[in-house]
Design a protein around this motif. Structure first.
Motif, PDB file in Angstrom:
ATOM      1  N   PRO A 247      -3.724   2.673   3.116  1.00 26.69           N
ATOM      2  CA  PRO A 247      -4.021   1.280   3.482  1.00 26.69           C
ATOM      3  C   PRO A 247      -3.426   0.322   2.447  1.00 26.69           C
ATOM      4  N   ALA A 248      -2.795  -0.724   2.929  1.00 31.17           N
ATOM      5  CA  ALA A 248      -2.091  -1.654   2.035  1.00 31.17           C
ATOM      6  C   ALA A 248      -3.051  -2.266   1.024  1.00 31.17           C
ATOM      7  N   ASP A 249      -2.535  -2.474  -0.179  1.00 28.42           N
ATOM      8  CA  ASP A 249      -3.379  -2.922  -1.283  1.00 28.42           C
ATOM      9  C   ASP A 249      -2.663  -4.048  -2.030  1.00 28.42           C
ATOM     10  N   SER A 250      -2.321  -5.115  -1.304  1.00 22.97           N
ATOM     11  CA  SER A 250      -1.523  -6.180  -1.916  1.00 22.97           C
ATOM     12  C   SER A 250      -2.404  -7.290  -2.474  1.00 22.97           C
ATOM     13  N   GLY A 251      -3.705  -7.098  -2.402  1.00 24.47           N
ATOM     14  CA  GLY A 251      -4.621  -8.105  -2.945  1.00 24.47           C
ATOM     15  C   GLY A 251      -5.110  -9.108  -1.924  1.00 24.47           C
ATOM     16  N   VAL A 252      -4.556  -9.088  -0.696  1.00 28.09           N
ATOM     17  CA  VAL A 252      -5.044 -10.040   0.307  1.00 28.09           C
ATOM     18  C   VAL A 252      -6.059  -9.353   1.222  1.00 28.09           C
ATOM     19  N   ARG A 253      -7.008 -10.147   1.707  1.00 26.17           N
ATOM     20  CA  ARG A 253      -8.015  -9.614   2.635  1.00 26.17           C
ATOM     21  C   ARG A 253      -7.671 -10.001   4.080  1.00 26.17           C
ATOM     22  N   SER A 254      -6.947 -11.116   4.236  1.00 28.35           N
ATOM     23  CA  SER A 254      -6.468 -11.468   5.581  1.00 28.35           C
ATOM     24  C   SER A 254      -5.266 -12.409   5.496  1.00 28.35           C
ATOM     25  N   VAL A 255      -4.460 -12.348   6.538  1.00 30.37           N
ATOM     26  CA  VAL A 255      -3.300 -13.246   6.667  1.00 30.37           C
ATOM     27  C   VAL A 255      -3.294 -13.812   8.080  1.00 30.37           C
ATOM     28  N   THR A 256      -3.158 -15.121   8.173  1.00 35.47           N
ATOM     29  CA  THR A 256      -3.055 -15.765   9.494  1.00 35.47           C
ATOM     30  C   THR A 256      -1.670 -16.391   9.609  1.00 35.47           C
TER      31      THR A 256
END
Ligand code: AMP
Ligand code: MG
Length: 372
Positions: free
Chosen positions: A306-315
């Protein structure tokens, strides 16, 4: 541990009522339903042309728009997108893996796959629809979506081993697809033949809901009785027209943005006029928790995790559904900095929410976004 969503019948929640606008009578109908493994919410505004003749014509006009849209989604899943259903084009493509002859693509499928390929290239492989074997290994489709969290039972879930992830990753990679253009066709078929190496499997989960928005948009444009609509298919939302048929700027659509730190509430909303597509990718949409750690459904193809780029959501906000959905997934994996560059390349607006609830958005998004 396989769980599928119960398909509730189309449920027309309520008719909110008519409003007089000059001579025009506007009626709003709403429904909530499940299709494509997710919750579908429809709110459609019909003009009086739909009611001109009789009550019978009115009731037909209202129910047919809602059920037509549900049917569009079912057809898309069964005939085009689902890797599970043998009847779909994706299933046929996957079944052709390892066949050196490849498979001739329909025009529709060639457009979808070429668009995905472009985003894959532009995102350095963050979006990669050949990730099917990795998605199956994690068994992501069996995890409940957050809107259906009551059916979630992951107590017996076993995490994949590192060696299994490496094996599944070796069977993915969009660069492995071989495209052959065979001259222009005059039929609805495309000129493309696609060859998949053995065991490479396609998964259109990252773009399916956006593709659905494009199909619904095309349908609504053919419906003179519809003056406006807001349709949400899971994390993707289409706005169309206006509530009173005059493109009223005073009454824009409001699209809520879920707070990924507390999914019971919205963190803010977008105000939009006319046609837009809004797609959100978040780590709350589908996940399992093992030993207190969350494993979500957006996989980083460089690790198989699972991606771990520091974001919880992107719109992502764009005019095109496939693009908004593809970019939201890719930007989630890329994180704020690289994600913002990718969105910019497509002229899309982006809003990132990180693990502290901090919001970063593109300049152009500021005019649409309102914080609660
Ligand atoms: P979305 O919710 O639109 O971000 O899409 C997530 C879905 O896309 C997952 O449930 C998988 O089916 C699929 N998926 C996960 N990771 C990727 C990826 N890196 N590239 C393409 N598809 C993915
Ligand atoms: Mg997506």
């Amino acid at each position: 541990m396989k769980r599928y969503f119960r398909m509730a019948g189309l449920c027309i929640l309520m008719i909110l009522g008519c409003s007089a606008c000059g001579q025009a009578q506007i009626e709003n109908i709403q429904s909530i339903d499940t299709a494509m493994g997710t919750v579908v919410r429809q709110s459609v505004y019909l003009t009086d042309t739909a009611f001109a003749e009789s009550e019978e014509a009115q009731s037909q006009a209202t129910s047919s728009v809602l059920s037509d849209i549900t049917q569009i989604l079912q057809n898309l899943e069964e005939q085009v997108l689902s890797w599970r259903m043998e009847t779909s084009q994706v299933a046929a493509i996957n079944a052709s893996a390892g066949n050196p002859q490849g498979i001739a693509l329909s025009g529709e499928m060639a457009d979808i796959l070429l668009a995905c390929n472009q985003v894959a290239e532009d995102s350095n492989g963050a979006l990669d629809i050949t990730i099917g074997e990795v998605v199956r290994l994690w068994d992501i489709d069996a995890w409940a979506s957050y809107e259906n969290s009551t059916v979630q039972d992951t107590s017996t879930y076993v995490l994949p081993q590192e060696s299994e992830i490496a094996e599944a990753l070796a069977k993915s990679g969009y660069e492995k697809l071989v495209w052959n253009k065979q001259g222009e066709q005059e039929t609805g078929d495309s000129a493309y033949v696609l060859t998949l190496p053995d065991e490479v499997q396609i998964d259109l989960g990252a773009v399916g809901k956006g593709i659905a928005l494009d199909s619904i948009h095309a349908y609504l444009q053919e419906c003179p009785q519809v003056c406006g609509a807001v349709i949400s298919v899971g994390g993707s939302v289409l706005t169309y027209g206006s509530k009173n048929g005059d493109g009223a700027e005073s009454n824009p659509w409001k699209v809520g943005i879920v707070n990924p730190l507390n999914t019971e509430e919205n963190i803010g909303y977008l105000t939009l006029e006319g046609q837009w597509c809004v797609s959100t990718s978040g780590d709350y949409e589908r996940y399992v928790e093992v030993d207190g750690k969350r494993y979500h459904h957006i996989i980083d193809p460089s690790t198989g995790m699972p991606a771990d780029s520091g974001v919880r959501s992107v719109t992502i906000l764009t005019k095109d559904g496939l693009e908004s959905d593809a970019l939201s997934t890719a930007c989630f994996i890329l994180g704020v900095e690289e994600g913002m560059e990718l969105a910019e390349k497509y002229g899309a607006q982006a809003l990132f929410i990180d693990a502290n609830g901090e919001i970063t958005m593109s300049e152009g998004m500021e005019q649409y976004f309102h914080l609660y």
